[in-house]
Structure formats: C-alpha cells, structure tokens
Design a protein around this motif. Structure first.
Motif, PDB file in Angstrom:
ATOM      1  N   LEU A  73     -46.519 -36.144  31.353  1.00  0.00           N
ATOM      2  CA  LEU A  73     -46.376 -34.722  31.682  1.00  0.00           C
ATOM      3  C   LEU A  73     -44.914 -34.295  31.590  1.00  0.00           C
ATOM      4  O   LEU A  73     -44.594 -33.272  30.980  1.00  0.00           O
ATOM      5  CB  LEU A  73     -46.916 -34.456  33.089  1.00  0.00           C
ATOM      6  N   ALA A  74     -44.026 -35.080  32.168  1.00  0.00           N
ATOM      7  CA  ALA A  74     -42.597 -34.761  32.107  1.00  0.00           C
ATOM      8  C   ALA A  74     -42.101 -34.743  30.662  1.00  0.00           C
ATOM      9  O   ALA A  74     -41.251 -33.928  30.299  1.00  0.00           O
ATOM     10  CB  ALA A  74     -41.789 -35.760  32.932  1.00  0.00           C
ATOM     11  N   ALA A  75     -42.658 -35.633  29.829  1.00  0.00           N
ATOM     12  CA  ALA A  75     -42.260 -35.713  28.420  1.00  0.00           C
ATOM     13  C   ALA A  75     -42.967 -34.665  27.552  1.00  0.00           C
ATOM     14  O   ALA A  75     -42.780 -34.647  26.342  1.00  0.00           O
ATOM     15  CB  ALA A  75     -42.554 -37.109  27.873  1.00  0.00           C
ATOM     16  N   ARG A  76     -43.773 -33.836  28.189  1.00  0.00           N
ATOM     17  CA  ARG A  76     -44.498 -32.747  27.518  1.00  0.00           C
ATOM     18  C   ARG A  76     -45.518 -33.277  26.510  1.00  0.00           C
ATOM     19  O   ARG A  76     -45.707 -32.727  25.431  1.00  0.00           O
ATOM     20  CB  ARG A  76     -43.523 -31.770  26.866  1.00  0.00           C
ATOM     21  N   ARG A  77     -46.183 -34.347  26.885  1.00  0.00           N
ATOM     22  CA  ARG A  77     -47.228 -34.952  26.063  1.00  0.00           C
ATOM     23  C   ARG A  77     -48.563 -34.822  26.792  1.00  0.00           C
ATOM     24  O   ARG A  77     -48.631 -35.071  28.002  1.00  0.00           O
ATOM     25  CB  ARG A  77     -46.953 -36.434  25.795  1.00  0.00           C
ATOM     26  N   PHE A  78     -49.605 -34.452  26.080  1.00  0.00           N
ATOM     27  CA  PHE A  78     -50.956 -34.330  26.643  1.00  0.00           C
ATOM     28  C   PHE A  78     -50.990 -33.425  27.881  1.00  0.00           C
ATOM     29  O   PHE A  78     -51.719 -33.689  28.839  1.00  0.00           O
ATOM     30  CB  PHE A  78     -51.531 -35.718  26.978  1.00  0.00           C
ATOM     31  N   VAL A  79     -50.187 -32.366  27.861  1.00  0.00           N
ATOM     32  CA  VAL A  79     -50.028 -31.508  29.034  1.00  0.00           C
ATOM     33  C   VAL A  79     -51.347 -30.878  29.464  1.00  0.00           C
ATOM     34  O   VAL A  79     -51.701 -30.914  30.648  1.00  0.00           O
ATOM     35  CB  VAL A  79     -48.948 -30.425  28.782  1.00  0.00           C
ATOM     36  N   VAL A  80     -52.080 -30.292  28.535  1.00  0.00           N
ATOM     37  CA  VAL A  80     -53.317 -29.595  28.910  1.00  0.00           C
ATOM     38  C   VAL A  80     -54.333 -30.557  29.534  1.00  0.00           C
ATOM     39  O   VAL A  80     -54.813 -30.307  30.646  1.00  0.00           O
ATOM     40  CB  VAL A  80     -53.904 -28.809  27.723  1.00  0.00           C
ATOM     41  N   PRO A  81     -54.670 -31.680  28.879  1.00  0.00           N
ATOM     42  CA  PRO A  81     -55.642 -32.576  29.528  1.00  0.00           C
ATOM     43  C   PRO A  81     -55.132 -33.148  30.851  1.00  0.00           C
ATOM     44  O   PRO A  81     -55.895 -33.289  31.806  1.00  0.00           O
ATOM     45  CB  PRO A  81     -55.906 -33.668  28.501  1.00  0.00           C
ATOM     46  N   LEU A  82     -53.866 -33.464  30.926  1.00  0.00           N
ATOM     47  CA  LEU A  82     -53.326 -34.015  32.173  1.00  0.00           C
ATOM     48  C   LEU A  82     -53.386 -33.001  33.308  1.00  0.00           C
ATOM     49  O   LEU A  82     -53.751 -33.354  34.436  1.00  0.00           O
ATOM     50  CB  LEU A  82     -51.889 -34.503  31.980  1.00  0.00           C
ATOM     51  N   THR A  83     -53.036 -31.760  33.030  1.00  0.00           N
ATOM     52  CA  THR A  83     -53.083 -30.754  34.098  1.00  0.00           C
ATOM     53  C   THR A  83     -54.518 -30.536  34.569  1.00  0.00           C
ATOM     54  O   THR A  83     -54.750 -30.315  35.758  1.00  0.00           O
ATOM     55  CB  THR A  83     -52.430 -29.424  33.668  1.00  0.00           C
ATOM     56  N   LEU A  84     -55.474 -30.646  33.658  1.00  0.00           N
ATOM     57  CA  LEU A  84     -56.881 -30.526  34.055  1.00  0.00           C
ATOM     58  C   LEU A  84     -57.322 -31.727  34.895  1.00  0.00           C
ATOM     59  O   LEU A  84     -58.006 -31.564  35.911  1.00  0.00           O
ATOM     60  CB  LEU A  84     -57.772 -30.364  32.827  1.00  0.00           C
ATOM     61  N   VAL A  85     -56.925 -32.926  34.488  1.00  0.00           N
ATOM     62  CA  VAL A  85     -57.287 -34.130  35.245  1.00  0.00           C
ATOM     63  C   VAL A  85     -56.661 -34.084  36.639  1.00  0.00           C
ATOM     64  O   VAL A  85     -57.343 -34.316  37.650  1.00  0.00           O
ATOM     65  CB  VAL A  85     -56.864 -35.415  34.494  1.00  0.00           C
ATOM     66  N   PHE A  86     -55.372 -33.781  36.716  1.00  0.00           N
ATOM     67  CA  PHE A  86     -54.712 -33.698  38.023  1.00  0.00           C
ATOM     68  C   PHE A  86     -55.360 -32.620  38.891  1.00  0.00           C
ATOM     69  O   PHE A  86     -55.563 -32.822  40.088  1.00  0.00           O
ATOM     70  CB  PHE A  86     -53.213 -33.409  37.868  1.00  0.00           C
ATOM     71  N   SER A  87     -55.687 -31.482  38.302  1.00  0.00           N
ATOM     72  CA  SER A  87     -56.326 -30.405  39.061  1.00  0.00           C
ATOM     73  C   SER A  87     -57.663 -30.861  39.630  1.00  0.00           C
ATOM     74  O   SER A  87     -57.991 -30.557  40.785  1.00  0.00           O
ATOM     75  CB  SER A  87     -56.520 -29.162  38.185  1.00  0.00           C
ATOM     76  N   CYS A  88     -58.427 -31.599  38.845  1.00  0.00           N
ATOM     77  CA  CYS A  88     -59.718 -32.125  39.331  1.00  0.00           C
ATOM     78  C   CYS A  88     -59.512 -33.116  40.471  1.00  0.00           C
ATOM     79  O   CYS A  88     -60.250 -33.093  41.469  1.00  0.00           O
ATOM     80  CB  CYS A  88     -60.491 -32.768  38.192  1.00  0.00           C
ATOM     81  N   ILE A  89     -58.519 -33.982  40.335  1.00  0.00           N
ATOM     82  CA  ILE A  89     -58.229 -34.957  41.396  1.00  0.00           C
ATOM     83  C   ILE A  89     -57.922 -34.232  42.697  1.00  0.00           C
ATOM     84  O   ILE A  89     -58.466 -34.559  43.759  1.00  0.00           O
ATOM     85  CB  ILE A  89     -57.058 -35.885  40.992  1.00  0.00           C
TER      86      ILE A  89
END
Length: 144
Positions: A73-89
């Motif tokens: 996320l910090a490296a701006r890679r896979f931002v959209v899927p990661l933000t969705l996964v974190f939001s679900c968690i």
C-alpha cells in the motif's frame, strides 16, 4: 518543497501519499504488534470460539496482510484490492467487537467503533482515488 506545493495536482498527489503512508503505518502496527507479542494464536482461538472455521489460518492471514499488504500500500501497489481487503477486515472487527461497545473508543465509551469507521472511510477514499476510469482499464486490458 516549493515544487511539491506549486500546483494543485502536486498538492493533491502529496496529500493522497501522506494519507496512504499514514494508513499503512497504522495498519502495520496492528499486524506487527500481534505477531511480536504472540497474539496470532489467541486471535485464532478467539475466531474459532466465534464459530469461524480455521481460526488460526484466518488470524495468520490477517496478520500477514497487515504486514505485507501495508508495504505494498505504501509503495502504491495493488491499492484498490488492498483497501477493499482492509476495509472488510475492519468492518468485521466492527461487527464482531466494536459495535456492541458503542461509538467512542475513549471518553464517553471504551473500545467503540469510531476508529475503525475512520480507517474504513480513509481506506475507501484512497482506493477510490486510485481507481482508474473504465476506459483506461479497458485499453490496458486490450494492450492499446
């Protein structure tokens, strides 16, 4: 620093970067702390008690995502899927733990959901900002 703040676009990019880094740091603290204090097994046991199959695997997976995913996320890679996964968690954390404690984390309550809600809103804003227009996604998929 003057060049960084010179245009609206550079200020916008800087602001999103600061928010992305702050989120990555806050979320990484969850995973690293759980890992370093030996909290993965108790978290997994608690998930199993709540009726989740493979509680330890879920706890280990969440911890892994909170550590490795935040670097991405910090490296701006896979931002959209990661933000969705974190939001679900964190939405599950609200449902399983924080909602019954009310809104406030401290002050007028304890262990409430306000912090998790703020994390989710910020994560979704960062993810939405990184989402490319449909036309760009289609042209990238078609190789043009």
């Amino acid at each position: 620093m003057h060049e960084l703040l010179a245009t609206l676009e550079t200020r916008r990019q800087f602001g999103w970067m600061v928010l992305r880094f702050a989120l990555a740091g806050l979320i990484a603290a969850h995973g690293w702390t759980r890992l370093l204090i030996g909290g993965v097994v108790p978290f997994g046991d608690w998930l199993t008690e709540q009726g989740f199959p493979l509680g330890f695997a879920i706890a280990a997976g969440i911890t892994f995502v909170e550590i490795v995913g935040t670097v991405l996320l910090a490296a701006r890679r896979f931002v959209v899927p990661l933000t969705l996964v974190f939001s679900c968690i964190y939405a599950m954390g609200i449902l399983l733990v924080h909602m019954q404690a009310g809104w406030f984390v401290v002050g007028h309550g304890r262990n409430g959901m306000e912090y998790s809600v703020l994390l989710i809103v910020c994560l979704l804003c960062v993810g939405f900002q990184e989402l490319k227009p449909r036309s760009e996604r289609l042209s990238a998929r078609n190789g043009s």
